[in-house]
Design an enzyme around this catalytic site. Structure first.
Site, PDB file in Angstrom:
ATOM      1  N   ASP A  17       0.846  -1.191   0.000  1.00  0.00           N
ATOM      2  CA  ASP A  17       0.000   0.000   0.000  1.00  0.00           C
ATOM      3  C   ASP A  17       0.884   1.245   0.000  1.00  0.00           C
ATOM      4  OD1 ASP A  17      -3.238   0.473   0.923  1.00  0.00           O
ATOM      5  OD2 ASP A  17      -1.865   2.184   1.081  1.00  0.00           O
ATOM      6  N   ILE A  18       0.469   2.229  -0.772  1.00  0.00           N
ATOM      7  CA  ILE A  18       1.241   3.471  -0.907  1.00  0.00           C
ATOM      8  C   ILE A  18       1.176   4.321   0.368  1.00  0.00           C
ATOM      9  CG2 ILE A  18      -0.557   5.007  -1.860  1.00  0.00           C
ATOM     10  CD1 ILE A  18       1.443   5.680  -4.120  1.00  0.00           C
ATOM     11  N   ASN A  52     -12.866  -3.023   2.591  1.00  0.00           N
ATOM     12  CA  ASN A  52     -13.854  -1.958   2.748  1.00  0.00           C
ATOM     13  C   ASN A  52     -14.781  -2.006   1.541  1.00  0.00           C
ATOM     14  OD1 ASN A  52     -12.659  -0.894   5.147  1.00  0.00           O
ATOM     15  ND2 ASN A  52     -11.054   0.011   3.884  1.00  0.00           N
ATOM     16  N   GLY A 102     -15.491   3.338   3.730  1.00  0.00           N
ATOM     17  CA  GLY A 102     -14.241   3.989   3.333  1.00  0.00           C
ATOM     18  C   GLY A 102     -13.571   3.403   2.112  1.00  0.00           C
ATOM     19  N   GLN A 103     -14.337   2.683   1.284  1.00  0.00           N
ATOM     20  CA  GLN A 103     -13.723   2.168   0.042  1.00  0.00           C
ATOM     21  C   GLN A 103     -13.403   3.337  -0.874  1.00  0.00           C
ATOM     22  OE1 GLN A 103     -16.143  -0.568  -2.282  1.00  0.00           O
ATOM     23  NE2 GLN A 103     -14.472  -0.988  -3.712  1.00  0.00           N
ATOM     24  N   SER A 104     -12.116   3.488  -1.211  1.00  0.00           N
ATOM     25  CA  SER A 104     -11.722   4.618  -2.060  1.00  0.00           C
ATOM     26  C   SER A 104     -11.358   4.183  -3.473  1.00  0.00           C
ATOM     27  CB  SER A 104     -10.554   5.379  -1.418  1.00  0.00           C
ATOM     28  OG  SER A 104      -9.437   4.539  -1.279  1.00  0.00           O
ATOM     29  N   HIS A 130     -10.364  -5.388  -3.334  1.00  0.00           N
ATOM     30  CA  HIS A 130      -9.016  -5.547  -2.791  1.00  0.00           C
ATOM     31  C   HIS A 130      -9.087  -5.939  -1.330  1.00  0.00           C
ATOM     32  CE1 HIS A 130     -10.132  -1.272  -2.532  1.00  0.00           C
ATOM     33  NE2 HIS A 130      -9.440  -1.207  -1.407  1.00  0.00           N
ATOM     34  N   HIS A 151      -6.921  -5.724   2.081  1.00  0.00           N
ATOM     35  CA  HIS A 151      -5.778  -5.185   2.816  1.00  0.00           C
ATOM     36  C   HIS A 151      -5.253  -6.298   3.729  1.00  0.00           C
ATOM     37  CE1 HIS A 151      -6.780  -0.759   2.258  1.00  0.00           C
ATOM     38  NE2 HIS A 151      -7.977  -1.277   2.051  1.00  0.00           N
TER      39      HIS A 151
HETATM   40  P1  AMP Z   1      -9.700   1.444   0.281  1.00  0.00           P
HETATM   41  O1  AMP Z   1      -9.639   2.854   0.823  1.00  0.00           O
HETATM   42  O2  AMP Z   1     -10.121   0.412   1.274  1.00  0.00           O
HETATM   43  O3  AMP Z   1     -10.477   1.400  -1.007  1.00  0.00           O
HETATM   44  O4  AMP Z   1      -8.205   1.058  -0.058  1.00  0.00           O
HETATM   45  C1  AMP Z   1      -7.506   1.600  -1.130  1.00  0.00           C
HETATM   46  C2  AMP Z   1      -6.054   1.593  -0.765  1.00  0.00           C
HETATM   47  O5  AMP Z   1      -5.299   1.773  -1.947  1.00  0.00           O
HETATM   48  C3  AMP Z   1      -5.624   2.695   0.208  1.00  0.00           C
HETATM   49  O6  AMP Z   1      -5.095   2.113   1.396  1.00  0.00           O
HETATM   50  C4  AMP Z   1      -4.576   3.476  -0.580  1.00  0.00           C
HETATM   51  O7  AMP Z   1      -3.518   3.923   0.225  1.00  0.00           O
HETATM   52  C5  AMP Z   1      -4.124   2.454  -1.592  1.00  0.00           C
HETATM   53  N1  AMP Z   1      -3.570   3.004  -2.817  1.00  0.00           N
HETATM   54  C6  AMP Z   1      -4.074   3.997  -3.591  1.00  0.00           C
HETATM   55  N2  AMP Z   1      -3.305   4.196  -4.667  1.00  0.00           N
HETATM   56  C7  AMP Z   1      -2.271   3.316  -4.579  1.00  0.00           C
HETATM   57  C8  AMP Z   1      -1.136   3.026  -5.384  1.00  0.00           C
HETATM   58  N3  AMP Z   1      -0.877   3.677  -6.526  1.00  0.00           N
HETATM   59  N4  AMP Z   1      -0.283   2.042  -4.978  1.00  0.00           N
HETATM   60  C9  AMP Z   1      -0.521   1.376  -3.834  1.00  0.00           C
HETATM   61  N5  AMP Z   1      -1.587   1.588  -3.037  1.00  0.00           N
HETATM   62  C10 AMP Z   1      -2.449   2.541  -3.398  1.00  0.00           C
END
Ligand code: AMP
Length: 112
Positions: free
Chosen positions: A29-30, A85, A91-93, A98, A100
Protein backbone atom coordinates in the site's frame (compact mmCIF):
# COMPACT_ATOMS: atom_id res chain seq x y z
CA UNK A 1 -11.66 1.14 -18.26
CA UNK A 2 -10.30 3.95 -16.12
CA UNK A 3 -9.53 1.89 -13.02
CA UNK A 4 -6.40 2.51 -10.94
CA UNK A 5 -6.01 -1.11 -9.80
CA UNK A 6 -6.65 -2.48 -13.32
CA UNK A 7 -3.76 -0.26 -14.46
CA UNK A 8 -1.56 -1.51 -11.61
CA UNK A 9 -2.51 -5.13 -12.43
CA UNK A 10 -1.59 -4.51 -16.09
CA UNK A 11 1.77 -2.96 -15.09
CA UNK A 12 0.78 0.41 -16.57
CA UNK A 13 1.22 2.05 -13.15
CA UNK A 14 4.20 0.84 -11.08
CA UNK A 15 3.73 -0.92 -7.75
CA UNK A 16 5.97 -2.53 -5.17
CA UNK A 17 5.07 -6.12 -5.89
CA UNK A 18 4.83 -8.78 -3.16
CA UNK A 19 3.41 -11.61 -5.29
CA UNK A 20 1.91 -12.19 -8.72
CA UNK A 21 0.32 -15.06 -10.59
CA UNK A 22 -2.05 -15.25 -13.57
CA UNK A 23 -5.06 -14.37 -11.42
CA UNK A 24 -3.94 -11.98 -8.70
CA UNK A 25 -1.41 -9.31 -7.76
CA UNK A 26 -0.24 -8.39 -4.25
CA UNK A 27 1.56 -5.07 -3.75
CA UNK A 28 2.47 -2.76 -0.88
CA UNK A 29 0.00 0.00 0.00
CA UNK A 30 1.24 3.47 -0.91
CA UNK A 31 -0.01 4.83 2.45
CA UNK A 32 0.77 2.04 4.93
CA UNK A 33 -1.37 1.87 8.06
CA UNK A 34 0.85 -0.72 9.77
CA UNK A 35 4.51 -1.82 9.50
CA UNK A 36 3.31 -4.47 7.03
CA UNK A 37 0.47 -3.33 4.74
CA UNK A 38 -0.12 -4.82 1.33
CA UNK A 39 -3.12 -5.24 -0.93
CA UNK A 40 -4.20 -8.34 -2.82
CA UNK A 41 -6.34 -7.76 -5.92
CA UNK A 42 -7.86 -9.93 -8.61
CA UNK A 43 -6.52 -9.03 -12.06
CA UNK A 44 -10.09 -9.30 -13.30
CA UNK A 45 -12.09 -6.14 -12.59
CA UNK A 46 -14.62 -6.72 -9.79
CA UNK A 47 -15.89 -3.44 -8.37
CA UNK A 48 -16.11 -4.56 -4.75
CA UNK A 49 -17.25 -7.16 -2.23
CA UNK A 50 -20.85 -6.41 -3.19
CA UNK A 51 -20.16 -7.55 -6.75
CA UNK A 52 -19.06 -11.09 -5.82
CA UNK A 53 -21.31 -13.71 -7.45
CA UNK A 54 -21.34 -17.48 -7.93
CA UNK A 55 -19.59 -16.82 -11.28
CA UNK A 56 -16.59 -14.91 -9.90
CA UNK A 57 -16.33 -16.01 -6.24
CA UNK A 58 -13.57 -18.62 -6.85
CA UNK A 59 -11.06 -15.79 -6.92
CA UNK A 60 -11.84 -15.05 -3.26
CA UNK A 61 -10.71 -18.49 -2.07
CA UNK A 62 -7.62 -18.19 -4.26
CA UNK A 63 -6.84 -14.79 -2.70
CA UNK A 64 -7.17 -16.27 0.81
CA UNK A 65 -4.78 -19.09 -0.16
CA UNK A 66 -2.30 -16.50 -1.48
CA UNK A 67 -2.60 -14.50 1.74
CA UNK A 68 -1.97 -17.62 3.86
CA UNK A 69 1.11 -18.46 1.76
CA UNK A 70 2.42 -14.88 2.03
CA UNK A 71 1.78 -14.82 5.79
CA UNK A 72 4.08 -17.83 6.13
CA UNK A 73 6.73 -16.41 3.79
CA UNK A 74 6.68 -12.98 5.47
CA UNK A 75 6.65 -14.63 8.92
CA UNK A 76 3.49 -12.93 10.15
CA UNK A 77 3.07 -15.57 12.85
CA UNK A 78 2.25 -12.93 15.51
CA UNK A 79 -0.93 -12.15 13.62
CA UNK A 80 -2.40 -10.19 10.75
CA UNK A 81 -5.71 -8.70 9.72
CA UNK A 82 -7.51 -8.96 6.36
CA UNK A 83 -9.81 -6.03 5.56
CA UNK A 84 -12.09 -5.31 2.63
CA UNK A 85 -13.85 -1.96 2.75
CA UNK A 86 -17.03 -1.93 0.69
CA UNK A 87 -18.87 1.25 -0.17
CA UNK A 88 -18.74 4.84 0.96
CA UNK A 89 -19.43 4.47 4.68
CA UNK A 90 -16.83 1.73 5.00
CA UNK A 91 -14.24 3.99 3.33
CA UNK A 92 -13.72 2.17 0.04
CA UNK A 93 -11.72 4.62 -2.06
CA UNK A 94 -10.79 2.39 -5.02
CA UNK A 95 -13.71 0.64 -6.76
CA UNK A 96 -11.79 -2.56 -7.57
CA UNK A 97 -12.04 -5.46 -5.10
CA UNK A 98 -9.02 -5.55 -2.79
CA UNK A 99 -7.96 -7.19 0.45
CA UNK A 100 -5.78 -5.19 2.82
CA UNK A 101 -3.33 -7.31 4.82
CA UNK A 102 -2.11 -5.49 7.93
CA UNK A 103 0.48 -6.72 10.41
CA UNK A 104 3.44 -5.75 12.55
CA UNK A 105 1.61 -3.94 15.32
CA UNK A 106 -1.26 -4.50 17.71
CA UNK A 107 -4.52 -3.80 15.84
CA UNK A 108 -7.51 -2.31 17.66
CA UNK A 109 -10.87 -4.07 17.73
CA UNK A 110 -13.52 -2.97 16.94
CA UNK A 111 -12.06 -0.83 14.15
CA UNK A 112 -12.94 2.87 14.23
P1 AMP B 1 -9.70 1.44 0.28
O1 AMP B 1 -9.64 2.85 0.82
O2 AMP B 1 -10.12 0.41 1.27
O3 AMP B 1 -10.48 1.40 -1.01
O4 AMP B 1 -8.20 1.06 -0.06
C1 AMP B 1 -7.51 1.60 -1.13
C2 AMP B 1 -6.05 1.59 -0.76
O5 AMP B 1 -5.30 1.77 -1.95
C3 AMP B 1 -5.62 2.69 0.21
O6 AMP B 1 -5.10 2.11 1.40
C4 AMP B 1 -4.58 3.48 -0.58
O7 AMP B 1 -3.52 3.92 0.22
C5 AMP B 1 -4.12 2.45 -1.59
N1 AMP B 1 -3.57 3.00 -2.82
C6 AMP B 1 -4.07 4.00 -3.59
N2 AMP B 1 -3.30 4.20 -4.67
C7 AMP B 1 -2.27 3.32 -4.58
C8 AMP B 1 -1.14 3.03 -5.38
N3 AMP B 1 -0.88 3.68 -6.53
N4 AMP B 1 -0.28 2.04 -4.98
C9 AMP B 1 -0.52 1.38 -3.83
N5 AMP B 1 -1.59 1.59 -3.04
C10 AMP B 1 -2.45 2.54 -3.40
Amino acid sequence: MDCLFCKIAAGEIPSKKVYEDELVLAFYDIEPQAPVHFLVIPKEHISGADAITSENSQIVSHIYQVIAKLSRELKLEKGFRIVTNCGEEAGQSVPHLHFHVLAGRSLAWPPG
